[in-house]
Motif scaffolding. Structure first.
Motif, PDB file in Angstrom:
ATOM      1  N   THR A 188      55.512  43.651  43.163  1.00  0.00           N
ATOM      2  CA  THR A 188      56.140  44.429  42.094  1.00  0.00           C
ATOM      3  C   THR A 188      55.305  45.618  41.631  1.00  0.00           C
ATOM      4  OG1 THR A 188      55.221  42.929  40.443  1.00  0.00           O
ATOM      5  CG2 THR A 188      57.468  42.461  41.244  1.00  0.00           C
ATOM      6  N   GLN A 189      54.023  45.613  41.983  1.00  0.00           N
ATOM      7  CA  GLN A 189      53.156  46.721  41.568  1.00  0.00           C
ATOM      8  C   GLN A 189      51.995  46.856  42.548  1.00  0.00           C
ATOM      9  OE1 GLN A 189      51.962  47.337  37.328  1.00  0.00           O
ATOM     10  NE2 GLN A 189      49.918  46.867  38.095  1.00  0.00           N
ATOM     11  N   ILE A 190      51.627  48.102  42.804  1.00  0.00           N
ATOM     12  CA  ILE A 190      50.472  48.401  43.650  1.00  0.00           C
ATOM     13  C   ILE A 190      49.624  49.418  42.893  1.00  0.00           C
ATOM     14  CG2 ILE A 190      49.672  49.355  45.839  1.00  0.00           C
ATOM     15  CD1 ILE A 190      53.228  48.305  45.663  1.00  0.00           C
TER      16      ILE A 190
ATOM     17  N   VAL B 219      42.522  48.420  46.313  1.00  0.00           N
ATOM     18  CA  VAL B 219      43.951  48.256  46.058  1.00  0.00           C
ATOM     19  C   VAL B 219      44.181  46.903  45.397  1.00  0.00           C
ATOM     20  CG1 VAL B 219      46.249  48.157  47.109  1.00  0.00           C
ATOM     21  CG2 VAL B 219      44.501  49.675  48.083  1.00  0.00           C
ATOM     22  N   TYR B 220      45.052  46.898  44.375  1.00  0.00           N
ATOM     23  CA  TYR B 220      45.403  45.678  43.651  1.00  0.00           C
ATOM     24  C   TYR B 220      46.922  45.520  43.738  1.00  0.00           C
ATOM     25  CZ  TYR B 220      40.665  46.376  42.185  1.00  0.00           C
ATOM     26  OH  TYR B 220      39.302  46.560  42.212  1.00  0.00           O
ATOM     27  N   GLN B 221      47.344  44.441  44.400  1.00  0.00           N
ATOM     28  CA  GLN B 221      48.752  44.197  44.699  1.00  0.00           C
ATOM     29  C   GLN B 221      49.251  43.062  43.806  1.00  0.00           C
ATOM     30  OE1 GLN B 221      49.261  43.149  48.800  1.00  0.00           O
ATOM     31  NE2 GLN B 221      51.481  43.061  48.683  1.00  0.00           N
ATOM     32  N   THR B 222      50.196  43.356  42.924  1.00  0.00           N
ATOM     33  CA  THR B 222      50.726  42.355  41.997  1.00  0.00           C
ATOM     34  C   THR B 222      52.060  41.833  42.516  1.00  0.00           C
ATOM     35  OG1 THR B 222      49.671  43.496  40.150  1.00  0.00           O
ATOM     36  CG2 THR B 222      51.411  41.913  39.603  1.00  0.00           C
ATOM     37  N   TYR B 223      52.210  40.501  42.466  1.00  0.00           N
ATOM     38  CA  TYR B 223      53.432  39.840  42.909  1.00  0.00           C
ATOM     39  C   TYR B 223      54.291  39.434  41.716  1.00  0.00           C
ATOM     40  CZ  TYR B 223      51.506  39.543  47.619  1.00  0.00           C
ATOM     41  OH  TYR B 223      51.012  39.849  48.857  1.00  0.00           O
TER      42      TYR B 223
ATOM     43  N   ASP C 244      55.279  36.670  40.784  1.00  0.00           N
ATOM     44  CA  ASP C 244      54.822  35.460  40.094  1.00  0.00           C
ATOM     45  C   ASP C 244      53.582  35.713  39.240  1.00  0.00           C
ATOM     46  OD1 ASP C 244      52.782  35.669  41.968  1.00  0.00           O
ATOM     47  OD2 ASP C 244      53.260  33.787  43.007  1.00  0.00           O
ATOM     48  N   GLY C 245      53.140  36.977  39.164  1.00  0.00           N
ATOM     49  CA  GLY C 245      51.998  37.343  38.329  1.00  0.00           C
ATOM     50  C   GLY C 245      50.651  37.315  39.027  1.00  0.00           C
ATOM     51  N   THR C 246      50.595  36.800  40.244  1.00  0.00           N
ATOM     52  CA  THR C 246      49.325  36.780  40.963  1.00  0.00           C
ATOM     53  C   THR C 246      48.988  38.178  41.463  1.00  0.00           C
ATOM     54  OG1 THR C 246      50.377  36.183  43.059  1.00  0.00           O
ATOM     55  CG2 THR C 246      49.560  34.364  41.684  1.00  0.00           C
ATOM     56  N   VAL C 247      47.694  38.431  41.629  1.00  0.00           N
ATOM     57  CA  VAL C 247      47.225  39.735  42.084  1.00  0.00           C
ATOM     58  C   VAL C 247      46.330  39.542  43.300  1.00  0.00           C
ATOM     59  CG1 VAL C 247      45.939  41.827  41.483  1.00  0.00           C
ATOM     60  CG2 VAL C 247      47.293  40.647  39.726  1.00  0.00           C
ATOM     61  N   ALA C 248      46.677  40.210  44.390  1.00  0.00           N
ATOM     62  CA  ALA C 248      45.822  40.215  45.582  1.00  0.00           C
ATOM     63  C   ALA C 248      44.825  41.356  45.393  1.00  0.00           C
ATOM     64  CB  ALA C 248      46.650  40.423  46.841  1.00  0.00           C
ATOM     65  N   LEU C 249      43.548  41.027  45.489  1.00  0.00           N
ATOM     66  CA  LEU C 249      42.474  41.992  45.287  1.00  0.00           C
ATOM     67  C   LEU C 249      41.980  42.478  46.640  1.00  0.00           C
ATOM     68  CD1 LEU C 249      40.423  39.866  42.726  1.00  0.00           C
ATOM     69  CD2 LEU C 249      42.256  41.490  42.230  1.00  0.00           C
ATOM     70  N   TRP C 250      42.333  43.692  46.996  1.00  0.00           N
ATOM     71  CA  TRP C 250      41.852  44.295  48.246  1.00  0.00           C
ATOM     72  C   TRP C 250      40.725  45.243  47.863  1.00  0.00           C
ATOM     73  CZ3 TRP C 250      43.701  41.261  51.659  1.00  0.00           C
ATOM     74  CH2 TRP C 250      44.984  40.757  51.538  1.00  0.00           C
ATOM     75  N   ASP C 251      39.606  44.666  47.392  1.00  0.00           N
ATOM     76  CA  ASP C 251      38.546  45.472  46.782  1.00  0.00           C
ATOM     77  C   ASP C 251      37.134  45.023  47.151  1.00  0.00           C
ATOM     78  OD1 ASP C 251      38.349  43.079  45.402  1.00  0.00           O
ATOM     79  OD2 ASP C 251      38.556  43.985  43.413  1.00  0.00           O
ATOM     80  N   ASP C 252      37.004  44.215  48.185  1.00  0.00           N
ATOM     81  CA  ASP C 252      35.715  43.672  48.630  1.00  0.00           C
ATOM     82  C   ASP C 252      35.161  42.612  47.696  1.00  0.00           C
ATOM     83  OD1 ASP C 252      35.435  44.901  51.084  1.00  0.00           O
ATOM     84  OD2 ASP C 252      34.314  46.608  50.289  1.00  0.00           O
ATOM     85  N   SER C 253      35.960  42.125  46.736  1.00  0.00           N
ATOM     86  CA  SER C 253      35.475  41.033  45.892  1.00  0.00           C
ATOM     87  C   SER C 253      35.177  39.810  46.756  1.00  0.00           C
ATOM     88  CB  SER C 253      36.477  40.699  44.784  1.00  0.00           C
ATOM     89  OG  SER C 253      37.755  40.418  45.333  1.00  0.00           O
ATOM     90  N   ASP C 254      35.885  39.661  47.863  1.00  0.00           N
ATOM     91  CA  ASP C 254      35.595  38.674  48.904  1.00  0.00           C
ATOM     92  C   ASP C 254      35.780  39.418  50.231  1.00  0.00           C
ATOM     93  OD1 ASP C 254      35.544  36.699  50.849  1.00  0.00           O
ATOM     94  OD2 ASP C 254      36.980  35.389  49.829  1.00  0.00           O
ATOM     95  N   PRO C 255      34.694  39.994  50.772  1.00  0.00           N
ATOM     96  CA  PRO C 255      34.819  40.852  51.963  1.00  0.00           C
ATOM     97  C   PRO C 255      35.530  40.203  53.153  1.00  0.00           C
ATOM     98  CG  PRO C 255      32.641  41.060  51.014  1.00  0.00           C
ATOM     99  CD  PRO C 255      33.320  39.934  50.289  1.00  0.00           C
ATOM    100  N   GLU C 256      35.437  38.895  53.297  1.00  0.00           N
ATOM    101  CA  GLU C 256      36.105  38.213  54.417  1.00  0.00           C
ATOM    102  C   GLU C 256      37.609  38.108  54.200  1.00  0.00           C
ATOM    103  OE1 GLU C 256      34.818  36.951  57.381  1.00  0.00           O
ATOM    104  OE2 GLU C 256      33.073  38.135  56.786  1.00  0.00           O
ATOM    105  N   GLN C 257      38.030  37.774  52.982  1.00  0.00           N
ATOM    106  CA  GLN C 257      39.442  37.521  52.690  1.00  0.00           C
ATOM    107  C   GLN C 257      40.145  38.690  51.999  1.00  0.00           C
ATOM    108  OE1 GLN C 257      41.027  34.725  53.769  1.00  0.00           O
ATOM    109  NE2 GLN C 257      39.085  34.253  54.757  1.00  0.00           N
ATOM    110  N   ALA C 258      39.394  39.556  51.327  1.00  0.00           N
ATOM    111  CA  ALA C 258      39.999  40.628  50.536  1.00  0.00           C
ATOM    112  C   ALA C 258      39.248  41.948  50.742  1.00  0.00           C
ATOM    113  CB  ALA C 258      40.009  40.234  49.063  1.00  0.00           C
TER     114      ALA C 258
END
Length: 148
Positions: free
Chosen positions: A53-55, A120-124, A126-140
């Motif tokens: 719903t938001q990027i 990049v922060y991707q909001t779904y 259901d309110g969850t946010v995928a963090l594409w910001d190196d907060s977890d370099p392997e997964q995000a």
């Protein structure tokens, strides 16, 4: 399956395995030139069973965004610095499950060689946010552009 077909199978599966929000040049490259005017594309797939719903894109320091392509169905807002430079862009709209959206913008690269890190922060829905910001370099991982 013949052995020589295996590389093709892996190449076809790679985009699915590596799917996340990415910034690339308009032609899909991860490299650009210092000081160049470039058209970039932000590619955002919905990876959950609910819609995106938001990027929100955080613009790397030194990058000057000059214009945006209109993205039908999305409302775009920007945050700017005291100097009037775009520091963040947020698109609100809907990207359904199993769909993706691409957001194009033109920018001028910094004058020095190095690496741009696009957060990049991707909001779904259901309110969850995928963090594409190196907060977890392997997964995000944050998307990167190398300037030469």
């Amino acid at each position: 399956m013949p052995t020589r077909s295996l590389p093709l199978v892996f190449a076809l599966l790679l985009p699915v395995a590596a799917a996340h929000a990415t910034v690339r040049t308009e032609t899909g490259l991860t490299e650009s030139r210092v000081g160049a005017s470039e058209t970039y594309r932000l590619h955002v797939p919905t990876e959950k069973s609910v819609a995106t719903t938001q990027i929100r894109l955080v613009v790397p320091p030194g990058v000057t965004i000059t214009r945006f392509q209109v993205t039908p169905g999305f409302l775009r807002t920007v945050k700017t610095s005291g100097a009037g430079l775009v520091t963040e862009v947020t698109w609100r709209g809907r990207v359904a499950p199993q769909e993706y959206a691409r957001f194009f913008f033109q920018a001028r690269n910094p004058e020095q060689a190095g690496t741009l890190s696009w957060k990049v922060y991707q909001t779904y829905a259901d309110g969850t946010v995928a963090l594409w910001d190196d907060s977890d370099p392997e997964q995000a991982p944050a998307s990167r552009t190398t300037l030469k």
